[in-house]
Design a protein around this motif. Sequence first.
Motif: not given
Length: 172
Positions: A28-38, A134-135
């Motif tokens: 995320a700090s590199e500009g990527k979009n992060v999703f976390l599913i718990q 790319q994921t």
Amino acid sequence: MSKRYIHIFCGTGMGKTSAALGKGIREASEGKNVFLIQFLKEKQSGSEKSFYDRLEPDVKLFRFEKFPENFESLTEREKEEEIRNIKNGLNFAKKVLVTEECDVLILDEILGLTDKGIVTIDELRNLIDSVGEQTSLYLTGTCRCEELWDSVDEVTEMVTRYRAADHSGQSE
């Protein structure tokens, strides 16, 4: 340019969620979009929820379970409803992967769903097969799910060898 990357964090030791989330925060700090599913996680404390809220919009947290109680303590009827909720979470994960809605997807405690008979190894393999070029996909849980290891780039197994003090209050 990023490329497809899949990492399993498994085992009975602590730190699986922390390691996956750390990788997600770095991306995320590199500009990527992060999703976390718990999946099947205990209800968050106020400070934990506040921390996740501060990570948005770079890291988005999703939970699909509705009951605050531990899965094992639910009635059979409640378990059936919770399993439907979990399946909705899995469908959402699949949609996110297929549409490449995020750059990084963390499926926290998903491997433990196999132990409970909620998800099969084939369903997990199907998710892995849906990962775009790319994921990055991170899967965590106590179950080793060795049948998946040939489908991923890296496996980190966390084990507890020695515990000097009770760390039961710490989250993974």
